[in-house]
Design a protein around this motif. Sequence first.
Motif, PDB file in Angstrom:
ATOM      1  N   SER A   1       1.425 -14.842  30.362  1.00 58.03           N
ATOM      2  CA  SER A   1       1.203 -14.497  31.774  1.00 58.03           C
ATOM      3  C   SER A   1       2.499 -14.172  32.509  1.00 58.03           C
ATOM      4  CB  SER A   1       0.444 -15.614  32.488  1.00 58.03           C
ATOM      5  OG  SER A   1       1.196 -16.816  32.486  1.00 58.03           O
ATOM      6  N   GLY A   2       3.637 -14.628  31.981  1.00 54.89           N
ATOM      7  CA  GLY A   2       4.913 -14.351  32.634  1.00 54.89           C
ATOM      8  C   GLY A   2       5.667 -13.163  32.063  1.00 54.89           C
ATOM      9  N   VAL A   3       5.060 -12.462  31.119  1.00 54.53           N
ATOM     10  CA  VAL A   3       5.737 -11.310  30.501  1.00 54.53           C
ATOM     11  C   VAL A   3       5.609 -10.100  31.422  1.00 54.53           C
ATOM     12  CG1 VAL A   3       5.721  -9.706  28.551  1.00 54.53           C
ATOM     13  CG2 VAL A   3       5.407 -12.154  28.151  1.00 54.53           C
ATOM     14  N   ASN A   4       6.755  -9.491  31.733  1.00 60.98           N
ATOM     15  CA  ASN A   4       6.783  -8.313  32.601  1.00 60.98           C
ATOM     16  C   ASN A   4       6.606  -7.021  31.822  1.00 60.98           C
ATOM     17  OD1 ASN A   4       7.405  -9.976  34.826  1.00 60.98           O
ATOM     18  ND2 ASN A   4       9.572  -9.920  34.276  1.00 60.98           N
ATOM     19  N   ARG A   5       7.331  -6.921  30.705  1.00 63.82           N
ATOM     20  CA  ARG A   5       7.286  -5.709  29.887  1.00 63.82           C
ATOM     21  C   ARG A   5       7.322  -6.101  28.418  1.00 63.82           C
ATOM     22  NH1 ARG A   5      12.120  -2.033  31.418  1.00 63.82           N
ATOM     23  NH2 ARG A   5      13.196  -4.016  31.230  1.00 63.82           N
ATOM     24  N   ILE A   6       6.738  -5.251  27.584  1.00 61.91           N
ATOM     25  CA  ILE A   6       6.728  -5.499  26.142  1.00 61.91           C
ATOM     26  C   ILE A   6       6.830  -4.166  25.421  1.00 61.91           C
ATOM     27  CG2 ILE A   6       4.194  -5.507  26.043  1.00 61.91           C
ATOM     28  CD1 ILE A   6       4.458  -7.741  23.905  1.00 61.91           C
TER      29      ILE A   6
ATOM     30  N   GLN B   1      16.279 -19.355  25.918  1.00 59.29           N
ATOM     31  CA  GLN B   1      16.410 -18.114  26.671  1.00 59.29           C
ATOM     32  C   GLN B   1      17.368 -17.192  25.943  1.00 59.29           C
ATOM     33  OE1 GLN B   1      17.395 -18.550  30.774  1.00 59.29           O
ATOM     34  NE2 GLN B   1      17.311 -16.383  31.169  1.00 59.29           N
ATOM     35  N   THR B   2      16.941 -15.965  25.707  1.00 59.59           N
ATOM     36  CA  THR B   2      17.757 -14.947  25.071  1.00 59.59           C
ATOM     37  C   THR B   2      17.554 -13.646  25.823  1.00 59.59           C
ATOM     38  OG1 THR B   2      17.453 -15.977  22.926  1.00 59.59           O
ATOM     39  CG2 THR B   2      18.224 -13.724  22.924  1.00 59.59           C
ATOM     40  N   CYS B   3      18.652 -13.004  26.159  1.00 60.49           N
ATOM     41  CA  CYS B   3      18.600 -11.722  26.864  1.00 60.49           C
ATOM     42  C   CYS B   3      17.672 -11.824  28.062  1.00 60.49           C
ATOM     43  CB  CYS B   3      18.186 -10.605  25.921  1.00 60.49           C
ATOM     44  SG  CYS B   3      19.298 -10.412  24.534  1.00 60.49           S
ATOM     45  N   SER B   4      16.549 -11.150  27.987  1.00 58.34           N
ATOM     46  CA  SER B   4      15.671 -11.063  29.143  1.00 58.34           C
ATOM     47  C   SER B   4      14.351 -11.797  28.942  1.00 58.34           C
ATOM     48  CB  SER B   4      15.399  -9.588  29.442  1.00 58.34           C
ATOM     49  OG  SER B   4      14.844  -8.973  28.292  1.00 58.34           O
TER      50      SER B   4
ATOM     51  N   VAL C   1       5.795 -17.623  27.388  1.00 58.52           N
ATOM     52  CA  VAL C   1       6.788 -16.555  27.263  1.00 58.52           C
ATOM     53  C   VAL C   1       6.865 -15.840  28.606  1.00 58.52           C
ATOM     54  CG1 VAL C   1       7.485 -14.504  25.975  1.00 58.52           C
ATOM     55  CG2 VAL C   1       6.136 -16.284  24.838  1.00 58.52           C
ATOM     56  N   SER C   2       8.087 -15.634  29.100  1.00 56.48           N
ATOM     57  CA  SER C   2       8.245 -14.919  30.367  1.00 56.48           C
ATOM     58  C   SER C   2       9.441 -13.981  30.286  1.00 56.48           C
ATOM     59  CB  SER C   2       8.410 -15.901  31.534  1.00 56.48           C
ATOM     60  OG  SER C   2       9.540 -16.715  31.338  1.00 56.48           O
ATOM     61  N   GLY C   3       9.405 -12.954  31.109  1.00 55.24           N
ATOM     62  CA  GLY C   3      10.473 -11.964  31.142  1.00 55.24           C
ATOM     63  C   GLY C   3      10.082 -10.705  30.401  1.00 55.24           C
ATOM     64  N   ASP C   4      11.076 -10.044  29.830  1.00 54.88           N
ATOM     65  CA  ASP C   4      10.869  -8.776  29.127  1.00 54.88           C
ATOM     66  C   ASP C   4      10.936  -9.009  27.625  1.00 54.88           C
ATOM     67  OD1 ASP C   4      10.735  -7.487  31.584  1.00 54.88           O
ATOM     68  OD2 ASP C   4      12.890  -7.075  31.602  1.00 54.88           O
ATOM     69  N   LEU C   5       9.837  -8.811  26.952  1.00 54.03           N
ATOM     70  CA  LEU C   5       9.759  -8.985  25.501  1.00 54.03           C
ATOM     71  C   LEU C   5      10.097  -7.642  24.858  1.00 54.03           C
ATOM     72  CD1 LEU C   5       9.181 -11.219  23.504  1.00 54.03           C
ATOM     73  CD2 LEU C   5       6.768 -10.662  23.638  1.00 54.03           C
ATOM     74  N   LEU C   6      11.381  -7.312  24.900  1.00 46.89           N
ATOM     75  CA  LEU C   6      11.870  -6.010  24.451  1.00 46.89           C
ATOM     76  C   LEU C   6      12.948  -6.174  23.385  1.00 46.89           C
ATOM     77  CD1 LEU C   6      12.406  -4.448  27.992  1.00 46.89           C
ATOM     78  CD2 LEU C   6      10.428  -4.104  26.494  1.00 46.89           C
ATOM     79  N   HIS C   7      13.076  -5.164  22.530  1.00 50.04           N
ATOM     80  CA  HIS C   7      14.147  -5.069  21.540  1.00 50.04           C
ATOM     81  C   HIS C   7      14.277  -6.361  20.743  1.00 50.04           C
ATOM     82  CE1 HIS C   7      14.905  -1.452  23.791  1.00 50.04           C
ATOM     83  NE2 HIS C   7      15.259  -2.148  24.864  1.00 50.04           N
TER      84      HIS C   7
END
Length: 92
Positions: A63-68, A11-14, A31-37
């Motif tokens: 399927s668990g990614v909220n934003r990319i 787990q890193t950041c979001s 992969v889940s959460g926000d795949l950002l930056h």
Amino acid sequence: MNDPAEGRQTQTCSVTVDVKRSPTDKSVIHVSGDLLHGASATMRQVVANELNRSPALLALDLSGVNRIDAEGIDALVSAPTQAGESDISFCL
């Protein structure tokens, strides 16, 4: 307990990246959460580590990614190329 069939979780950041390995030599990266930056670097590293294990199949479950963002898209585009270079089946 370190069970290779269960994989590991990073787990890193979001973003959370969890690897599940099957006894039939298939790996699924969830992969889940926000795949950002900079978070996409975590996913890239986990993909590279799994490809080094040379599974018969590597699947990426988003399927668990909220934003990319664009960096996350770039990481997704490079994954099947890396798998193909290693002659590993890839599923998104």
